[in-house]
Design an enzyme around this catalytic site. Structure first.
Site, PDB file in Angstrom:
ATOM      1  N   LEU A 107       0.822  -1.204   0.000  1.00 39.61           N
ATOM      2  CA  LEU A 107       0.000   0.000   0.000  1.00 39.61           C
ATOM      3  C   LEU A 107       0.856   1.254   0.000  1.00 39.61           C
ATOM      4  O   LEU A 107       0.482   2.275  -0.563  1.00 39.61           O
ATOM      5  CB  LEU A 107      -0.921   0.019   1.228  1.00 39.61           C
ATOM      6  CG  LEU A 107      -2.020  -1.041   1.270  1.00 39.61           C
ATOM      7  CD1 LEU A 107      -2.742  -0.983   2.600  1.00 39.61           C
ATOM      8  CD2 LEU A 107      -2.996  -0.840   0.131  1.00 39.61           C
ATOM      9  N   GLY A 108       1.992   1.203   0.680  1.00 45.03           N
ATOM     10  CA  GLY A 108       2.838   2.388   0.746  1.00 45.03           C
ATOM     11  C   GLY A 108       4.006   2.186   1.679  1.00 45.03           C
ATOM     12  O   GLY A 108       4.091   1.195   2.408  1.00 45.03           O
ATOM     13  N   GLY A 168       8.592   6.552   6.699  1.00 45.35           N
ATOM     14  CA  GLY A 168       9.516   6.359   7.813  1.00 45.35           C
ATOM     15  C   GLY A 168       8.938   5.501   8.913  1.00 45.35           C
ATOM     16  O   GLY A 168       9.653   5.090   9.826  1.00 45.35           O
ATOM     17  N   GLY A 226       7.514   2.572   8.299  1.00 46.22           N
ATOM     18  CA  GLY A 226       7.478   1.192   7.844  1.00 46.22           C
ATOM     19  C   GLY A 226       6.690   1.002   6.566  1.00 46.22           C
ATOM     20  O   GLY A 226       6.012   1.898   6.084  1.00 46.22           O
ATOM     21  N   VAL A 282       3.637  -0.746   4.510  1.00 45.89           N
ATOM     22  CA  VAL A 282       2.289  -1.212   4.807  1.00 45.89           C
ATOM     23  C   VAL A 282       1.792  -2.066   3.648  1.00 45.89           C
ATOM     24  O   VAL A 282       1.915  -1.683   2.490  1.00 45.89           O
ATOM     25  CB  VAL A 282       1.330  -0.026   5.036  1.00 45.89           C
ATOM     26  CG1 VAL A 282      -0.066  -0.537   5.367  1.00 45.89           C
ATOM     27  CG2 VAL A 282       1.840   0.862   6.148  1.00 45.89           C
ATOM     28  N   ASP A 301       1.037  13.150  15.170  1.00 43.79           N
ATOM     29  CA  ASP A 301       1.178  13.293  13.717  1.00 43.79           C
ATOM     30  C   ASP A 301      -0.198  13.287  13.043  1.00 43.79           C
ATOM     31  O   ASP A 301      -0.437  12.544  12.090  1.00 43.79           O
ATOM     32  CB  ASP A 301       2.048  12.162  13.162  1.00 43.79           C
ATOM     33  CG  ASP A 301       2.531  12.445  11.739  1.00 43.79           C
ATOM     34  OD1 ASP A 301       2.563  13.625  11.350  1.00 43.79           O
ATOM     35  OD2 ASP A 301       2.871  11.486  11.023  1.00 43.79           O
TER      36      ASP A 301
END
Length: 714
Positions: A425-426, A429, A431, A433, A543
């Site tokens: 998926l992406g 920084g 990790g 996914v 975040d």
């Protein structure tokens, strides 16, 4: 004798050199250091041989017109475990604007001399052990805007001289020992007051009728946990419609007025006032016509022929008692059975409390009950989505890894995870996914944290357990984790409709109508308020941004990625090796261009500062502004920048309001068709600007923000 005079002369020369080497502000601060217990340790860099105090811990300076040296304008020493009396020498700092000493161990009274600093506009002394009355000189500084003296031992009465603080915006006196009545005539003078909190004192008498003249008030009017009596003044209904009332635990009586702001309040605003009645309480007011009319017979016990009162026979009383006991026992067994059956899924106790539990002792947290929380695992499975959230519980720490399910309703085997179809998926920084489809067809999100951290196994476990206990319908649910020395994985719900960032940029099919945006903001605020107020550790997310707000097919928002920064630090997040679980997936070769994160609070951009909940409040405010304006606060590379990106979105909106720019020039063009939403849009704008105040002490709590959003119709 000559030697003696020589030493005296040298000492005098040293003194004059010392006195001329540092500014008068520096001398005043040095007296603070010497007069406070713990000052020598905490203020070790306050040196008497420095030319200026402007680089000392907690000191802020500025150049003042007409003054040669920079002057001290701010002193912030919050939470430093300082003890003793508050030094009166602080009053010598004539240009001091902001004094922040909250959460220390200061005792004694507040010295009058402090308010000789006539430039003072904010004073924060909460969380100490201060006693005595409010100083009569407190309103001497003509521009005083913020007073927070909460959670001390201050006593006495609320004096009429508080009305002299005409620029005051926030008055917070909660958690003290103030008593007596509030005199009339104070509130009409406080025309700029935005926040008033007098809760948890011993104030009594009736509320002054002129409290309704606080027309600038917003957020929550909190006078709970006092001893106020009498009827609620109808003038409270004259307060702005966005104001929440917290009148709990007083002795108000009579019928709740049904005018103005009263009609916007929920029942929690009036709880524990035994003599209050009327809507929204489920207690009707007894009308005089409902009493027994004259001539109506009252019930009296029957009497026997000898004039004695007839009673129940002893045998009948025993039978009734046994029947009652059996009934109570049966009900208790039913309740225990239902509780055990739903223990792992029920998170909301609809007495306006949120219950969270797991394996810890169940605990109640005062927060409005969130409707629609899944009550069974099957219902929970129907609300899935996009990217993972955070942690789990560790299983061992041996050489061979172990896959452990945190949620009892979730079952998965390691072999099944290895065989499952998956795609990336992406990557960031935090990790890589993956979306993984299990054998039963249910998708989950798997985040690969890294390969390191094998020496910090217990630390990892503690963090993951805390994250795993978070259960809220607007926070992504952690289901399981995998721990091995060379691999750490987190398995969470997959949320199916992308994230808010993609929706804002038109990359999904989601149409962001006003009702959809309001639904997203309400749900996100509820989730954040839960993390701040009710979660096991009272988490700070750190975040908040649109890409971390996931959406399902019903546009229900889910907060993701909370608690990950700490886990990444533990695991090391070594992203150098490719593959997943030994090479089952290809490595993501391309990454997005790094962007400056303008959703972060100003103080969050200083690496040495520790995260606070007010960071999240600021970030949420930026998200609100983006939803309202359709403009992104992110700074992109020159090749990708667009006209809809504004580096400082907060300044842009504030300037637009100052210049009275038409609302049509500020809001997202997609919202212009929804003219009926103008009032709600303006309310959310004001909430967003309150969340994005530069001073974190002034920003509201997420609970307050959520309560205000809930009043807006979807």
């Amino acid at each position: 004798m000559l030697k003696f005079y020589t030493n005296v002369v040298l000492s005098l020369l040293f003194f004059f050199h010392y006195a001329s080497a540092i500014t008068s502000d520096g001398l005043s601060l040095l007296s603070v250091k010497s007069g406070v217990d713990g000052g020598a340790t905490v203020l070790s860099d306050w040196n008497d041989n420095d030319d200026t105090p402007c680089h000392w811990t907690g000191v802020t300076c500025a150049n003042i017109s007409g003054v040669s040296d920079p002057c001290v304008v701010g002193l912030a020493l919050a939470g430093r475990n300082l003890r003793g009396y508050i030094p009166s020498e602080l009053g010598n700092l004539m240009y001091l604007r902001r004094l922040n000493l909250h959460d220390n161990n200061f005792h004694g009274s507040i010295p009058d001399q402090i308010f000789n600093a006539t430039s003072l506009h904010s004073i924060f002394l909460s969380g100490n052990n201060l006693s005595g009355e409010l100083p009569s000189s407190i309103c001497n500084p003509p521009r005083l805007q913020n007073i927070d003296l909460s959670h001390n031992s201050l006593s006495g009465t609320i004096q009429k001289f508080l009305g002299n603080c005409r620029e005051l915006q926030r008055l917070i006196l909660a958690g003290n020992e103030f008593s007596g009545e509030i005199p009339a005539g104070v509130f009409p003078e406080l025309a700029n007051l935005v926040q008033l909190d007098l809760s948890s004192n011993y104030l009594n008498g009736s509320l002054p009728y002129d409290i309704g003249q606080l027309k600038s008030l917003s957020g929550t009017l909190n006078i709970s946990f006092n001893h106020f009596t009498g009827k609620l003044p109808e003038s409270l209904g004259d307060l702005p419609l966005t104001v929440s009332f917290d009148l709990r635990h007083n002795n108000f009586s009579g019928e709740i007025p049904q005018t103005g702001s009263f009609t916007n309040q929920g029942p929690t605003a009036f709880l524990n006032n035994p003599s209050l009645c009327g809507l929204p309480l489920q207690k009707t007011c007894r009308d005089s016509s409902s009493e027994s009319p004259p001539g109506t017979k009252n019930f009296t016990p029957a009497t026997g022929v000898d004039g004695s009162k007839k009673g129940l026979r002893p045998g009948l009383i025993v039978l009734i008692s046994l029947a009652d006991a059996f009934g109570v026992a049966l009900i208790g067994l039913v309740i225990i059975f239902l509780y055990r059956r739903k223990k792992d899924s029920n998170e909301c106790s609809c007495t306006y409390k949120v219950r969270f539990g797991g394996n810890q002792k169940s605990k109640l947290c005062s927060f409005p009950c969130v409707s629609g929380f899944p009550t069974t695992d099957s219902e929970a499975e129907s609300e899935k989505g996009d990217v993972v959230s955070g942690g789990g519980v560790s299983g061992g720490g041996g050489e061979e890894g172990e896959l452990v399910a945190i949620d009892k309703g979730f079952s998965i085997e390691l072999d099944e995870l290895l065989r499952a179809s998956a795609y990336v998926l992406g990557k960031s920084g935090l990790g890589i996914v993956y979306k993984v489809v299990l054998g039963n067809g249910i998708p989950v999100a798997v985040r690969r944290l890294g390969e390191g951290g094998e020496q910090r196994y217990k630390e990892f476990v503690a963090e993951v357990q805390a994250i795993g206990r978070v259960k809220h319908p607007n926070v992504v649910k952690l289901r399981a984790y995998y721990w091995a020395p060379d691999e750490k994985l987190l398995i969470s719900d997959f949320i199916s409709n992308g994230n808010l960032a993609s929706a804002l940029r038109g990359r999904t099919s989601t149409v962001l109508t006003w009702s959809t945006r309001l639904k997203i903001t309400k749900g996100t605020a509820r989730g954040l308020a839960y993390l701040h107020e009710c979660s096991p550790r009272k988490f700070v997310h750190g975040d908040i941004k649109p890409s971390n707000i996931l959406l399902d097919n019903e546009h229900q928002p889910y907060i993701s990625d909370f608690g990950l920064n700490r886990l990444i630090d533990i695991t090391g997040n070594n992203m150098s090796s490719g593959g997943f679980m030994g090479g089952g997936l290809s490595y993501l070769k391309s990454t997005q261009t790094e962007k400056v994160n303008n959703y972060r609070a100003p103080e969050a951009r200083v690496s040495s500062n520790r995260p606070t909940q007010k960071w999240d409040v600021y970030s949420f405010g930026i998200v609100l502004l983006e939803l309202l304006t359709g403009k992104s606060p992110e700074l992109s590379s020159p090749t990708t920048s667009t006209s809809t990106e504004i580096p400082d979105l907060v300044k842009w909106v504030r300037k637009a309001f100052e210049e009275e720019t038409p609302l049509s020039d500020m809001v997202d063009p997609m919202l212009l068709k929804e003219v009926h939403a103008k009032k709600e849009v303006l309310t959310v704008f004001h909430l967003a600007l309150a969340c994005t105040e530069q001073d974190p002490e002034i920003r509201p709590r997420m609970k307050t923000v959520s309560e205000n959003l809930e009043k807006l119709r979807t």
